[in-house]
Design a protein around this motif. Sequence first.
Motif, short mmCIF file in Angstrom:
data_model
loop_
_atom_site.label_atom_id
_atom_site.label_comp_id
_atom_site.label_asym_id
_atom_site.label_seq_id
_atom_site.Cartn_x
_atom_site.Cartn_y
_atom_site.Cartn_z
N PRO A 154 0.83 -1.21 0.00
CA PRO A 154 0.00 0.00 0.00
C PRO A 154 0.86 1.26 0.00
O PRO A 154 2.00 1.26 0.48
N SER A 155 0.30 2.34 -0.52
CA SER A 155 1.08 3.57 -0.68
C SER A 155 1.58 4.13 0.65
O SER A 155 2.66 4.71 0.71
N ALA A 156 0.82 3.94 1.71
CA ALA A 156 1.22 4.49 3.02
C ALA A 156 2.16 3.52 3.74
O ALA A 156 1.96 3.15 4.91
N THR A 157 3.20 3.08 3.04
CA THR A 157 4.18 2.15 3.58
C THR A 157 5.57 2.73 3.42
O THR A 157 5.96 3.13 2.32
N GLY A 158 6.31 2.80 4.52
CA GLY A 158 7.71 3.20 4.46
C GLY A 158 8.59 1.98 4.40
O GLY A 158 8.31 0.97 5.05
N VAL A 159 9.66 2.05 3.61
CA VAL A 159 10.51 0.88 3.40
C VAL A 159 11.97 1.23 3.63
O VAL A 159 12.39 2.39 3.52
N ALA A 160 12.75 0.19 3.93
CA ALA A 160 14.20 0.35 4.11
C ALA A 160 14.86 -1.00 3.93
O ALA A 160 14.25 -2.05 4.18
N PHE A 161 16.12 -0.97 3.49
CA PHE A 161 16.93 -2.18 3.37
C PHE A 161 18.36 -1.81 3.69
O PHE A 161 18.95 -0.93 3.05
N LEU A 162 18.94 -2.48 4.69
CA LEU A 162 20.31 -2.20 5.11
C LEU A 162 21.09 -3.50 5.26
O LEU A 162 20.52 -4.53 5.64
N GLU A 163 22.40 -3.41 4.96
CA GLU A 163 23.26 -4.58 5.07
C GLU A 163 24.55 -4.22 5.82
O GLU A 163 24.99 -3.07 5.81
N HIS A 164 25.14 -5.26 6.41
CA HIS A 164 26.51 -5.16 6.91
C HIS A 164 27.31 -6.23 6.19
O HIS A 164 27.02 -7.43 6.30
N ARG A 165 28.30 -5.79 5.40
CA ARG A 165 29.14 -6.75 4.69
C ARG A 165 30.56 -6.21 4.60
O ARG A 165 30.77 -5.00 4.47
N PRO A 166 31.54 -7.11 4.64
CA PRO A 166 32.94 -6.65 4.71
C PRO A 166 33.47 -6.09 3.40
O PRO A 166 34.38 -5.26 3.39
N THR A 167 32.94 -6.54 2.25
CA THR A 167 33.39 -6.04 0.95
C THR A 167 32.18 -5.68 0.11
O THR A 167 31.08 -6.21 0.31
N ALA A 168 32.40 -4.82 -0.87
CA ALA A 168 31.29 -4.35 -1.70
C ALA A 168 30.72 -5.47 -2.56
O ALA A 168 29.52 -5.46 -2.87
N ALA A 169 31.55 -6.42 -2.99
CA ALA A 169 31.10 -7.44 -3.92
C ALA A 169 30.68 -8.74 -3.23
O ALA A 169 30.08 -9.59 -3.86
N GLY A 170 31.00 -8.92 -1.95
CA GLY A 170 30.70 -10.17 -1.27
C GLY A 170 29.28 -10.20 -0.73
O GLY A 170 28.55 -9.21 -0.77
N PHE A 171 28.89 -11.37 -0.23
CA PHE A 171 27.59 -11.49 0.41
C PHE A 171 27.62 -10.80 1.77
O PHE A 171 28.66 -10.68 2.42
N ALA A 172 26.46 -10.34 2.19
CA ALA A 172 26.35 -9.66 3.48
C ALA A 172 26.56 -10.64 4.63
O ALA A 172 26.30 -11.84 4.50
N VAL A 173 27.03 -10.11 5.75
CA VAL A 173 27.03 -10.88 7.00
C VAL A 173 25.64 -10.83 7.60
O VAL A 173 25.11 -11.84 8.08
N LEU A 174 25.03 -9.66 7.56
CA LEU A 174 23.68 -9.44 8.11
C LEU A 174 22.94 -8.45 7.21
O LEU A 174 23.56 -7.57 6.60
N SER A 175 21.63 -8.59 7.15
CA SER A 175 20.82 -7.58 6.48
C SER A 175 19.45 -7.50 7.14
O SER A 175 18.99 -8.46 7.78
N VAL A 176 18.82 -6.34 6.98
CA VAL A 176 17.50 -6.08 7.55
C VAL A 176 16.64 -5.42 6.49
O VAL A 176 17.05 -4.43 5.86
N ALA A 177 15.46 -5.96 6.28
CA ALA A 177 14.46 -5.37 5.39
C ALA A 177 13.25 -4.96 6.22
O ALA A 177 12.81 -5.72 7.09
N VAL A 178 12.70 -3.78 5.94
CA VAL A 178 11.57 -3.26 6.72
C VAL A 178 10.50 -2.72 5.78
O VAL A 178 10.82 -2.03 4.80
#
Length: 296
Positions: free
Chosen positions: A181-205
């Motif tokens: 729905p339009s009244a939805t705020g979103v975010a996606f954040l990651e912690h990863r040691p290198t730009a090209a590697g897979f994340a260690v942790l990530s959070v989607a909201v």
Amino acid sequence: MKPAAFAYTAASTLEDALRELAAAPEESHVLAGGQSLVLEMNHRAVRPTRLVDINTVPHLGLLQTDDAPDDGARLRVGPLVRHRAFEQPVDEGPLGRLLALAAHCLAHPPIRARGTMLGSLAYAHPTAEWPTLAVTLGAELDLRSVLGHRTLAAEEFLAGPFTTALAPGEMLTEARFPVLPSATGVAFLEHRPTAAGFAVLSVAVALRVADGTVVDARIGLAGAAPRPVRAPAAEGLLTGRPPTDEAITEAAAASAETVADPPADPPAGIPFRQHAVRVLTQRALHRARDDLTERT
């Protein structure tokens, strides 16, 4: 290293691809983007005797929004839709923004130009972006074989690290994401040691607010468990309340309790992951609230 010997088939139709998979179901792999598969073949971590190339099959690049009869619109994604398709919003609302945020976190441009969303889902890396969003948003996945068709929720499909519900001879043919729905705020954040590697942790909201109160909160975590998971306790602390700093801090603390039996690679112990999940969740919730404020 080079891959072990294998047979190669370029399918002309979906039915042709499924027949080829059924001919040797235990030893066959589907080739779409190949960004993970070819690397593992070169390392001989997997040794398929047959590759079924679906790049020549028409209509598998489906990317469109359809109305569902019961519960709203769905974004449909076919098996040849590349990661880069999501770098710009494919939906005018919050779903398009959230997918774009995740797409820009994914590897680097050459990988995004060739790799596919459904290939990432089938590979099932425990901290990959698309599996995390599929679980967070409650995506549905279609699986087909010569024996028939079935649909699974993303949580059912993703069984563990590099493990899915795909049966031998089966192919992932479509993912469907609910349009937010339009009244939805979103975010996606990651912690990863290198730009090209897979994340260690990530959070989607995804945070939906009506009359100043959170009416639906979705918090997805990767790297907290063997596969992406939701944080139901944290979501419950937000639902029914205004998204104040106090509520966000409480929810972030609750999300840290979700950490259990996390992936061992890269090595990061439970205390570190709990701390990082709390910090990332707090930041992501603030960003989702800001995202909503900017558009209302």
